[in-house]
Design a protein around this motif. Structure first.
Motif, mmCIF file in Angstrom:
data_model
loop_
_atom_site.group_PDB
_atom_site.id
_atom_site.type_symbol
_atom_site.label_atom_id
_atom_site.label_comp_id
_atom_site.label_asym_id
_atom_site.label_seq_id
_atom_site.Cartn_x
_atom_site.Cartn_y
_atom_site.Cartn_z
ATOM 1 N N GLN A 1 0.101 4.016 10.461
ATOM 2 C CA GLN A 1 -0.614 3.796 11.721
ATOM 3 C C GLN A 1 -1.864 2.949 11.527
ATOM 4 O O GLN A 1 -2.341 2.307 12.465
ATOM 5 N N ARG A 2 -2.388 2.950 10.294
ATOM 6 C CA ARG A 2 -3.616 2.184 10.028
ATOM 7 C C ARG A 2 -3.362 0.682 10.062
ATOM 8 O O ARG A 2 -4.308 -0.111 9.965
ATOM 9 N N ALA B 1 8.469 9.787 -3.968
ATOM 10 C CA ALA B 1 7.561 8.648 -3.778
ATOM 11 C C ALA B 1 8.327 7.454 -3.211
ATOM 12 O O ALA B 1 9.488 7.202 -3.575
ATOM 13 N N VAL B 2 7.671 6.704 -2.326
ATOM 14 C CA VAL B 2 8.275 5.511 -1.734
ATOM 15 C C VAL B 2 8.372 4.418 -2.792
ATOM 16 O O VAL B 2 7.402 4.120 -3.494
ATOM 17 N N THR B 3 9.568 3.832 -2.934
ATOM 18 C CA THR B 3 9.773 2.769 -3.932
ATOM 19 C C THR B 3 9.969 1.401 -3.286
ATOM 20 O O THR B 3 9.902 0.387 -3.970
ATOM 21 N N GLU C 1 3.652 11.358 3.787
ATOM 22 C CA GLU C 1 2.389 10.740 4.197
ATOM 23 C C GLU C 1 2.598 9.472 5.032
ATOM 24 O O GLU C 1 1.689 9.027 5.735
ATOM 25 N N VAL C 2 3.800 8.878 4.924
ATOM 26 C CA VAL C 2 4.000 7.537 5.489
ATOM 27 C C VAL C 2 3.766 7.479 7.005
ATOM 28 O O VAL C 2 3.095 6.562 7.487
ATOM 29 N N PHE D 1 0.820 -1.211 0.000
ATOM 30 C CA PHE D 1 0.000 0.000 0.000
ATOM 31 C C PHE D 1 0.859 1.269 0.000
ATOM 32 O O PHE D 1 0.462 2.302 -0.542
ATOM 33 N N ILE D 2 2.037 1.180 0.632
ATOM 34 C CA ILE D 2 2.884 2.355 0.803
ATOM 35 C C ILE D 2 3.540 2.774 -0.501
ATOM 36 O O ILE D 2 3.831 3.955 -0.712
ATOM 37 N N LEU D 3 3.786 1.809 -1.383
ATOM 38 C CA LEU D 3 4.543 2.112 -2.607
ATOM 39 C C LEU D 3 3.837 3.194 -3.425
ATOM 40 O O LEU D 3 2.632 3.138 -3.659
#
Length: 493
Positions: A65-66, A407-409, A59-60, A51-53
Motif C-alpha cells: 500500500q505504501r 518469504a517472497v522470492t 506482510e505484503v 523491496f518486497i523480496l
C-alpha cells in the motif's frame, strides 16, 4: 514552460499539474513549426518489486500500500487476493468477500469523486467562450479547485463530502482511511460494525443524489462540446479489463480477462487471471521508467490497449445496477453500440462508475452478511499466485512467488497507469500535432491542452514506475555550453 534556444524548439511541461505523482512532457518542434516528437516522462522511481523480496507473505498486503497514498486499497486488496491463494483461501467466506467488496467500492467512489471534482472539473467548468478549447485555455488563476469552490460553492461542498464518505467506508472496513489492514490472507480481520453501517446508511441517499448530478455534468459537457471533443487526443485502440465470469458484467473486484479491439471484436475473453502471462507482455524503452504492456498475440505494435473507466464500459456486457446500466446504454448510444474511443469520454464513463459504486455500496450496507463472524478460510498451500482487480485507473496485476520459508522470492506488478502508458503518449502526440503544428506562438494555454488529455486518464504516476530486469544507470557529464563530455552506462536490460 521551458523553451530551448536553438533552431528547433523544445517545450517542456514540468511538473504536470492536477495529476497524482510527478511527471513531465517534452515536445520537440522543427523550424517548420511541425511536431517531431512528444513524450510523457515519469521522473520518479519506486522499485517496490525489489523491496518486497525476502519479506514474509503475510506482510505484503500491508507493505504494498505504501506504493501510493491515492489508491492504497487497490494494492492492499490485489496483494490480499494473491496471498489468499498462497494459504489456499481464495474461496472467501460470504462475510469476508462482502467486506472486501465494500472496501473496494468505497475506494472507487472516493477516488472518482476526487479526480472529477478536485482535478478535472476546472477543465470542464471554465470555458471562456462557450467552447471546450476555451475552457482548456482558461486563465491559470481559474484552473484549480479553489476557483471551482469560489464560483460553484455547492459543487465544492459535494466534492469534499463525497470523498469523505468514501474514506469513511474504507475506515470502517480496513481500520484506517489510508494504509489499513482489513484484508488478510484468506479473509478479513473484522466484520462491519453495526454502528458504522448505520452511520453510512444515513448518508447513502444523499451520495446517490450527488452522484446523479456529477454524472449529468460530465454527460452534458461531453454532448454539448462533442464536435471538439471527438478528435481531442482520440484514436482507435484495444480495451482491456476484467469482467464477471458468468455473464461479462462490470465487476471491480473479481473476474476473468476480456479485451476488445476498436470495433468491439473480443480478442481476449474468459481468461483466468492466473494465466495473465499468456495474455499480457511488457516492453521497456530507454527513455521511460514506465513499462509498455501489450496483448501478447497481437505484439507491441498492435497489441497496446487502454484500461480504466472508458475501457471497462467498452468491454463489459452489462452493469449490474439499474441506474448505472441505464447510463451505460445512453453512453453507448453515442457510438451506436460500438466501442467508444473518444479520450475525453473517460470523464463521462468515470461518473457512470461513480454512480455504480454508490449503488453497490447502498445494496451491500443492507446485507446482514457484513456483520457475520466467519472471517477466514484456508486450504492447500501454493507457492505462486496472481491477484488481479480493477483499480480506479484500470486493471491492476500483482504476481508473486513465495518460498517454503514463507518469504517472497519474486514480485511483478503491472499497475493501472502503466497499462495506459502507450495511450497517454499517443494522446500527448496527437494533441500536440493537432494544436501546435504551424504555430510559432505556443502559449501556456495551448500547453494546458496537453495536460487536459493526460488528466482524462486520471494517471497515478507515483506508483506507475517499476523495474523489468536490471535497471540501468546512466551518468552524463556536460560542459558549460551543454556539450556532452562523457557518458557512462551501468547495467540495463
Amino acid at each position: 514552460m521551458v523553451q530551448s534556444q536553438t533552431s528547433t524548439r523544445k517545450y517542456t511541461i514540468e511538473p504536470l499539474t492536477r495529476v497524482e505523482g510527478h511527471g513531465k512532457v517534452t515536445i520537440h518542434m522543427n523550424d517548420r513549426h511541425e511536431v517531431e516528437q512528444a513524450r510523457l516522462h515519469i521522473v520518479e522511481f519506486r522499485g517496490f518489486e525489489r523491496f518486497i523480496l525476502g519479506r514474509p507473505y503475510w506482510e505484503v498486503p500491508v507493505i504494498v500500500q505504501r506504493l501510493c497514498g491515492i489508491c492504497p486499497v487497490s494494492h492492499h486488496l490485489a496483494a490480499a487476493k494473491a496471498m489468499d491463494r498462497i494459504v489456499g483461501g481464495e474461496r472467501l467466506t460470504p462475510t469476508a468477500e462482502k467486506v472486501r467488496r465494500l472496501m473496494h467500492y468505497g475506494q472507487m467512489f472516493q477516488s472518482h469523486a476526487l479526480h472529477f471534482f478536485h482535478l478535472s472539473s476546472p477543465d470542464l467548468l471554465f470555458g471562456t467562450d462557450g467552447t471546450a478549447s476555451g475552457g482548456f485555455s482558461a486563465p491559470v488563476e481559474l484552473r484549480h479547485v479553489l476557483a471551482v469552490a469560489a464560483k460553484y460553492p455547492e459543487l465544492a461542498t459535494q466534492a469534499v463530502l463525497m470523498r469523505r464518505f468514501g474514506q469513511e467506508v474504507i475506515r470502517a472496513t480496513a481500520g484506517k482511511k489510508i494504509h489499513g489492514t482489513g484484508a488478510v490472507p484468506g479473509g478479513v480481520n473484522k466484520p462491519l460494525a453495526t454502528a458504522d453501517r448505520d452511520a453510512l446508511l444515513a448518508q447513502v441517499d444523499q451520495m446517490l443524489a450527488w452522484s446523479r448530478g456529477a454524472l449529468a455534468i460530465a454527460r452534458d459537457f461531453t454532448t454539448e462540446h462533442l464536435v471538439e471533443l471527438i478528435p481531442f487526443g482520440s484514436f482507435d485502440s484495444n480495451h482491456l479489463s476484467i469482467v464477471r465470469e458468468d455473464d461479462g458484467a462490470l465487476d471491480f473486484y473479481d473476474g476473468v480477462l476480456r479485451a476488445v479491439d476498436k470495433d468491439g471484436t473480443r480478442v481476449v475473453d474468459g481468461v483466468d487471471c492466473q494465466r495473465y502471462l499468456e495474455v499480457v507482455n511488457e516492453e521497456v524503452r530507454a527513455w521511460s521508467y514506465m513499462k509498455f504492456p501489450f496483448i501478447k498475440h497481437l505484439g507491441p505494435e498492435h497489441g497496446w490497449y487502454r484500461v480504466g473507466p472508458l475501457a471497462r464500459l467498452n468491454t463489459c456486457s452489462v452493469i449490474p445496477t439499474p441506474e448505472a446500466e441505464a447510463a451505460r446504454r445512453e453512453f453507448l448510444a453515442l457510438t451506436q453500440g460500438r466501442p467508444n474511443n473518444i479520450t475525453m469520454c473517460y470523464h463521462w464513463a468515470r461518473m457512470i462508475e461513480l454512480l455504480h459504486a454508490i449503488e453497490v455500496i447502498r445494496d451491500l450496507l443492507h446485507d446482514s452478511d457484513l456483520q457475520g463472524d466467519d472471517l477466514l478460510t484456508s486450504g492447500p498451500r501454493r507457492e505462486e499466485t496472481v491477484g488481479v482487480l480493477e483499480a480506479p485507473r484500470g486493471t491492476l496485476f500483482h504476481h508473486y512467488r513465495v518460498g517454503s520459508d514463507d518469504a517472497v522470492t519474486m514480485c511483478n506488478l503491472i499497475v493501472s497507469t502503466t497499462n495506459n502508458n502507450e495511450p497517454m503518449n499517443r494522446a500527448v502526440t496527437k494533441v500536440a500535432r493537432d494544436h501546435f503544428t504551424g504555430r510559432s506562438d505556443i502559449t501556456e494555454g495551448l500547453l494546458n491542452h496537453i495536460e487536459v488529455a493526460i488528466r482524462a486518464y486520471d494517471p497515478c504516476l507515483s506508483c506507475a514506475t517499476h523495474a523489468l530486469g536490471q535497471m540501468s544507470l546512466v551518468v552524463e557529464v556536460h560542459d558549460a555550453g551543454g556539450g556532452l563530455i562523457d557518458r557512462r552506462v551501468r547495467g540495463g536490460p
